[in-house]
Design an enzyme around this catalytic site. Structure first.
Site, PDB file in Angstrom:
ATOM      1  N   GLU A   1       0.828  -1.212   0.000  1.00  0.00           N
ATOM      2  CA  GLU A   1       0.000   0.000   0.000  1.00  0.00           C
ATOM      3  C   GLU A   1       0.859   1.258   0.000  1.00  0.00           C
ATOM      4  O   GLU A   1       0.531   2.248  -0.659  1.00  0.00           O
ATOM      5  CB  GLU A   1      -0.923   0.010   1.234  1.00  0.00           C
ATOM      6  CG  GLU A   1      -2.062  -0.995   1.177  1.00  0.00           C
ATOM      7  CD  GLU A   1      -1.607  -2.398   1.534  1.00  0.00           C
ATOM      8  OE1 GLU A   1      -0.470  -2.547   2.032  1.00  0.00           O
ATOM      9  OE2 GLU A   1      -2.394  -3.340   1.336  1.00  0.00           O
TER      10      GLU A   1
ATOM     11  N   HIS B   1     -12.031  -5.897   8.113  1.00  0.00           N
ATOM     12  CA  HIS B   1     -12.728  -5.684   6.847  1.00  0.00           C
ATOM     13  C   HIS B   1     -13.940  -4.799   7.077  1.00  0.00           C
ATOM     14  O   HIS B   1     -14.893  -4.853   6.322  1.00  0.00           O
ATOM     15  CB  HIS B   1     -13.159  -7.020   6.226  1.00  0.00           C
ATOM     16  CG  HIS B   1     -12.023  -7.942   5.913  1.00  0.00           C
ATOM     17  ND1 HIS B   1     -11.453  -8.756   6.859  1.00  0.00           N
ATOM     18  CD2 HIS B   1     -11.329  -8.147   4.769  1.00  0.00           C
ATOM     19  CE1 HIS B   1     -10.459  -9.440   6.305  1.00  0.00           C
ATOM     20  NE2 HIS B   1     -10.358  -9.087   5.050  1.00  0.00           N
TER      21      HIS B   1
END
Lengths: 437, 419
Positions: free
Chosen positions: B141, B211
């Site tokens: 990322e 999540h």
């Protein structure tokens, strides 16, 4: 009966194809071996990666070395820039000590790495530096006035309108991306800059991104991310590690255990070279070739330049707290990048004592002139505190906060001495906020 | 660590689905299907907020057409314009398709985007625009963000995807120290306005700690960034095109449970919706209910419960409050946020309830509350109420009691109206 025969045929066919497959696993060229063997060397013979140099410690070409193509004009230009850098460094270091600028970082000892790399690049290759690469800007013609302006943070500071600490230069005109303090952040950015070059028809196969960083910054995750991307996507980014032996007080023996930064290159599958960073001709040769490969392959290439940080990390550092003066004095004498090239030039008849004296005097005069001029300039208007946060329409919070400060300046700007004195340093003394047109 | 990032990217979407499939008794009820990986919110299907007809879709407030032919007689004429039924991921893909088609310098990249993306937001884009413009990156990322910044530094349009907002933190340094500050620190000589970071956000029903997160609050202090959160397909398409074209780096957070659950008739042409502007969804006079993303629909449900409580809730909803007119506002942009619309509303209603999935402490609601109490102090008839996730990570089995739902919002409405 029939079933047994068929199964015999079947088994033979299976074992034949199995024999063929035994050389390597399905989707790889990695050969299969049945002797357990650990390895720990990039070179394959348990030696360290060699260091490329062409001149010896006193500027004499090594036996069998190929000197890169340079003529007298280029040699003089290289030498002048290698001398301009420490001239500026000495003046600005002392200027900081006098309290006239807040901070400074010198590049003593690394002149050959920086100027040599700059000379091996094209003038419009995009450069993303760490903070010790002012030499690249000088090579590209960044003026002394602009250097001073950024260090003084005055109204002429085009690098950043006085917003950043000294040595945080930037100039789109010179294809030098603005320096930022966080280490290694420029490394994955260089991979992206290079990809944009790849996607720009007029620059594809012509321009690269060149990214500088120290051996300490190379420990950051961004180093891994950047090389991973530039090697895999891929994009034409040239990574130049200045291994100068220290990250502030941390010697390289405490920074990594492997064979320097160069050993990591093959981990990413990229062409890698280690070079004597204090031999400017070796640096030029290595970076020229690295650049060529970077363009041809459209992929990352890694150069590790071995050098030595003669100066302190910055004006906030006293390196004698962690290393012996004798060590520094030794390194100033042995393998001195400027001396080696000076001797080389003299051996070619391109330099002499008179030229040296003339150059030193001229550079010192130029630097002092720019310094004196910058010293007297004001800061930008104080309202620039609030501009450039966003592009396009200014958000309400910025607008309101500017109005709030304007009100406070109006109220306290003349009656409160600390504010009055501070405002005097700004162009128009804060009137742009107190009495906006 | 990233349980959805299994070796085969095709398995990624299936993993969550199979986690759920084991709990359904398929042998005895063949009409039950596994919950999609991105989750499902059945109550959205009946939401009045969604624009499910062509007429209402084409009249979406604030919509501006970005037609190529600027000499067209009127830019607001809608006759002849088409809409198509799309869910949120299809609308997002449509937006990226338009961006890629019209802007030669636009690229889309991130983990697993080439095959279509773990939520299908990039389906077919690599096939249509090629692997040089729509491509996978290695799993990093901080690398994705840095790479996008680099492209944007060169004036290109970098549309980067972070696979889950829960995984955006390695990119925090690049986004906060670099992207947010490049224009300022360079005196305006460099900028990364061409950068847009897209990322699925918010709870999904079974996402657990990693999540389900809503990290918008962590970025709210990074002046120089913009943060946008759409509630529906039309909003997603228009706001994403607006974000891509905005001259600032934008973090575009897509509530993942809405990818399939929210369906509208979406105009097929190129259009934008404005950043920095909230939208009043339901006009009211007695209380301002402010939220963004998935909770918009829970707020809608809560408002119905207030107006006509079912028998089991009649005892907890005083009859005198059932005729209260609640003004429902979707904030849409978190940074900069539309202080004017909120202030004007609260000055009229005198009461404010803010709902967000992120934890209470130092969430976006805290900043809004502080600003509203400063501007509306004398007009407030009740303290500003925040209905938020608790100050704990989002725990899997406990999610129903963690994420604000219609009942918690209803309770807050009653409490604030009755103050």
């Amino acid at each position: 009966m029939i079933r047994r025969e068929l199964s015999g045929v079947f088994k033979r066919a299976l074992s034949q194809s199995a024999a063929r497959r035994q050389e390597h696993l399905p989707t790889t060229q990695s050969p299969i071996v049945s002797k357990l063997h650990f390895f720990n060397s990039v070179t394959g013979n348990d030696t360290q990666i060699p260091t490329f140099r062409v001149l010896d410690g006193v500027g004499k070409p090594l036996e069998g070395a190929k000197i890169p193509e340079i003529d007298e004009a280029l040699a003089r230009r290289l030498y002048e820039n290698m001398m301009l850098l420490p001239t500026l460094d000495n003046v600005l270091y002392n200027v900081q000590r006098q309290g006239k600028i807040s901070f400074y970082m010198t590049a003593h000892g690394e002149e050959a790495t920086i100027v040599g790399s700059a000379a091996a690049l094209e003038m419009d290759d995009e450069v993303l530096g760490q903070y010790r690469e002012m030499g690249v800007l000088l090579w590209r013609g960044f003026s002394l006035d602009k250097v001073m302006a950024q260090c003084f943070g005055n109204e002429e500071d085009t690098s950043g309108k006085g917003r950043q600490m000294p040595v945080h230069f930037g100039s789109p005109e010179h294809h030098f991306h603005t320096i930022s303090s966080p280490l290694a952040t420029q490394i994955p950015q260089a991979a992206g800059v290079a990809y944009a070059l790849r996607r720009t028809p007029s620059r594809r196969s012509r321009s690269i991104a060149a990214c500088f960083f120290g051996e300490g910054a190379a420990s950051e995750g961004d180093f891994h991310a950047g090389l991973m991307l530039a090697s895999t996507i891929p994009s034409p980014a040239l990574f130049i590690a200045r291994n100068n032996g220290f990250a502030i007080s941390t010697p390289s023996t405490e920074q990594y255990y492997g064979d320097g930064i160069a050993s990591r290159g093959p981990g990413y599958g990229i062409d890698t070279v280690r070079v004597d960073g204090n031999d400017i001709l070796a640096v030029i040769a290595a970076v020229r070739e690295a650049r060529k490969r970077c363009l041809e392959q459209g992929r990352a290439v890694l150069v590790e330049a071995m050098t030595y940080r003669v100066g302190h990390h910055s004006t906030s550092d006293d390196s004698f707290a962690y290393r012996a003066r004798a060590e520094v004095e030794d390194r100033k004498r042995i393998d001195n990048p400027i001396t080696r090239f000076q001797l080389f030039m003299e051996s070619r008849g391109w330099w002499d004592a008179d030229s040296e004296a003339e150059l030193k005097a001229r550079l010192k005069a130029d630097v002092m002139k720019a310094f004196k001029r910058a010293e007297s300039l004001k800061r930008c208007e104080v309202g620039e505190l609030f501009t450039d946060v966003y592009g396009g329409q200014e958000p309400w919070n910025i607008r309101e906060q500017r109005e709030e400060l304007s009100g406070l300046l109006k109220k306290y700007g003349t009656i409160w001495e600390p504010w009055r004195n501070e405002l005097a340093k700004f162009k128009n003394k804060g009137q742009d906020l107190v009495n906006p047109k | 660590m990233h349980i959805l990032k299994s070796p085969s990217s095709l398995n990624a979407a299936r993993t969550l689905a199979s986690l759920n499939a084991s709990t359904t008794h398929r042998r005895f009820n063949s009409t039950l299907e596994p919950v999609p990986a991105g989750g499902h919110l059945p109550s959205i299907a009946t939401s009045k907020i969604l624009r499910t007809t062509r007429e209402t879709a084409l009249r979406t407030p604030g919509l501006t057409w970005s037609d190529e032919d600027a000499s067209a007689p009127s830019r607001t004429i809608v006759g002849g314009r088409e809409t198509r039924k799309m869910n949120t991921y299809q609308a997002i893909r449509d937006a990226m398709s338009i961006a890629l088609a019209k802007d030669e310098n636009a690229v889309v990249f991130g983990e697993d985007v080439a095959f279509g993306g773990v939520f299908r937001c990039t389906m077919g884009l690599a096939e249509e625009f090629g692997r040089e413009r729509v491509f996978n990156t290695p799993l990093t990322e901080q690398g994705i963000a840095g790479f996008g910044i680099g492209m944007a530094l060169m004036g290109h349009t970098a549309i980067a995807e972070i696979q889950f907002a829960d995984y955006i933190y390695p990119a925090f340094d690049q986004l906060v120290n670099e992207a947010a500050k490049i224009r300022y620190r360079s005196g305006g000589t460099y900028n990364v306005g061409g950068l847009t970071i897209r990322t699925p956000t918010m709870s999904v029903g079974h996402g657990g700690l990693y999540h389900s997160q809503s990290p918008e609050g962590f970025f709210m202090g990074a002046s120089g960034l913009k943060i946008v959160i759409p509630r529906s397909p039309i909003q997603a398409k228009g706001l994403l095109l607006g974000s891509i074209r905005d001259p600032n780096p934008v973090i575009f957070m897509e509530p993942k449970i809405l990818y399939r659950s929210a369906v509208e008739q979406v105009p097929v042409d190129d259009f934008e919706l404005p950043l920095g502007q909230a939208e009043t969804l339901v006009a009211g006079s007695d209380l301002t209910l402010l939220t963004w993303g998935t909770p918009v629909y829970h707020c809608e449900a809560a408002m119905h419960l207030l107006t006509s409580p079912p028998p089991e809730l009649e005892s907890v909803v005083p009859a005198s409050l059932r005729s209260a007119k609640i003004e429902l506002i979707d904030l849409r942009s978190i940074l900069p946020w539309d202080v004017e619309t909120i202030t004007e509303s609260v000055k009229r209603t005198g009461r404010l309830v803010i709902v967000h999935e992120a934890g209470l402490t130092a969430g976006v609601g805290a900043e809004i509350s502080a600003e509203v109490q400063k501007r509306c102090f004398l007009k407030l008839n009740a303290p500003v109420k925040r209905v938020a996730g608790w100050d704990t990570p989002v725990a899997l089995q406990y999610e129903k009691f963690h994420i604000p739902d219609a009942i918690r919002i209803l309770d807050a409405l009653v409490e604030t109206l009755a103050y």
